[in-house]
Design an enzyme around this catalytic site. Structure first.
Site, mmCIF file in Angstrom:
data_model
loop_
_atom_site.group_PDB
_atom_site.id
_atom_site.type_symbol
_atom_site.label_atom_id
_atom_site.label_comp_id
_atom_site.label_asym_id
_atom_site.label_seq_id
_atom_site.Cartn_x
_atom_site.Cartn_y
_atom_site.Cartn_z
ATOM 1 N N ASP A 25 0.830 -1.207 0.000
ATOM 2 C CA ASP A 25 0.000 0.000 0.000
ATOM 3 C C ASP A 25 0.864 1.257 0.000
ATOM 4 O OD1 ASP A 25 -2.426 -1.659 0.438
ATOM 5 O OD2 ASP A 25 -1.469 -2.015 2.362
ATOM 6 N N HIS B 197 -4.700 -3.578 6.331
ATOM 7 C CA HIS B 197 -4.481 -3.803 4.893
ATOM 8 C C HIS B 197 -5.826 -4.211 4.294
ATOM 9 C CE1 HIS B 197 -2.691 -4.912 1.124
ATOM 10 N NE2 HIS B 197 -3.127 -6.165 1.241
#
Length: 359
Positions: free
Chosen positions: A191, A219
């Site tokens: 990410d 996440h």
């Protein structure tokens, strides 16, 4: 358990009382003692992308030999044979050995390992809710935690990649109470890398100019890519981009939903980029973080920033090469705090879903 060893020109074949055949390449080397790295799901797309870069010397250096413990479910062992053949054919000078183990014998797979990369997990299927996935993977990571504690090296560090990685990491950690909690990481680097690229492209700057990019929380689609504290060329990102509407309404959703976009585009989930991020995480853990930089990973909360102690939560981190610590003192405006609260709420709910699996 007995071990029968047959030596040959190119390696050692060991047959154990459990019926597992472990082929161990033993390379004579004047270098340091090998670092032993276990990879679960090693014949899958991510594991395949990891293995060769771990063996090549890229991660731990050209003078540090690496022994790979490659772990797979029994039906995939034949595919793992092919991975081993290709590793042989690369002739990496830093590859000290390969041990193949099926997942029914996790303690052998994690034996004496200094790093464990938990890649293997059941993927989310069509029509499956996130809670269903968590419950399916929970027992897998219960056994993983117990086996790591029983067999891994005393200095073991663990990076969980398989999703939902925060809660999978939480389950494994709680089933390995003797391993210090600062050894456990869930991957947020994918990410972070996605977010850095989006800021670089929007600003017209190289991705190397983007720093201090933190992914807070889970996440998942609730994660918060914190552009407020990110910098582009040493200047706060909002002062470079100067487009609050894009940052709030485009940038954040793009990062949050990037995994789904990849699936829609190529018909399969992220593999090479996920493997790259896992290795970036390991490199960040074992390297001294530059003074004015941070990296993102989900770690066991110590109560910082109002996050429940014990949750696996994404924070800005710095490492001294041995231990990672949460960077303190960052302040958040109302918008950012709402985003952090939302991802915290989701992680609390995930914890409650698996509370019976937490020792």
């Amino acid at each position: 358990m007995f071990v029968k060893t047959i030596k040959g020109l190119n390696g050692v074949l060991e047959k154990t009382s459990t019926g597992i055949c472990l082929y161990k390449h033993e390379m004579v080397s004047e270098m340091a003692s090998p670092i032993r790295v276990a990879v679960t799901g090693a014949a899958g797309n991510i594991g395949y992308a990891l293995a060769f870069r771990l063996a090549s010397g890229e991660v731990f250096g050209p003078d540090q030999p690496v022994h790979l413990n490659l772990i797979e479910i029994p039906p995939a062992i034949s595919a793992l044979d092919g991975v081993e053949m290709e590793l042989d054919d690369c002739a990496f000078s830093t590859l000290a050995g390969v041990t193949k183990v099926d997942s029914d014998h996790l303690e052998e797979g994690f034996g004496d390992c200094n790093f464990v990369l938990c890649v293997g997990s059941v993927p989310r299927g069509k029509g499956m809710e996130r809670g269903d996935l968590i419950r399916i993977n929970g027992p897998i990571f219960t056994n993983t935690g117990k086996a790591i504690q029983a067999a891994a090296a005393k200095d073991v560090r663990i990076v969980v990649v398989g999703n939902p990685c925060n809660t999978n990491c939480l389950i494994a950690m709680n089933n390995a109470p003797d391993i210090p909690r600062d050894r456990w990481y869930a991957m947020m680097m994918l990410d972070q890398n996605r977010a850095k690229t989006q800021l670089a492209q929007k600003s017209g700057q190289p991705v190397s100019s983007v720093s201090k990019m933190t992914i807070w929380g889970n996440h998942s689609a609730t994660q918060f890519p914190d552009y407020f504290h990110a910098e582009i060329g040493g200047t706060p990102a909002p002062e470079v981009i100067k487009d609050d509407a894009w940052l709030q309404n485009d940038f954040i959703p793009i990062v949050q939903k990037r995994g789904a976009a990849v699936i829609n585009a190529r018909g399969a989930s992220s593999a090479a980029s996920a493997a790259n991020a896992a290795l970036d995480t390991v490199k960040s853990i074992i390297s001294v973080t530059p003074e004015n930089e941070t990296f993102s990973a989900a770690v066991c909360s110590d109560g910082s920033y109002g996050v429940d102690e014990g949750l696996i939560f994404g924070f800005p981190l710095q490492s001294d090469g041995a231990t990672s610590k949460i960077v303190q003192g960052q302040e958040h405006n109302e918008f950012a705090q709402q985003k952090i609260d939302a991802t915290l709420k989701e992680l609390r709910e995930e914890r409650d879903t698996v509370k019976d699996l937490l020792n």
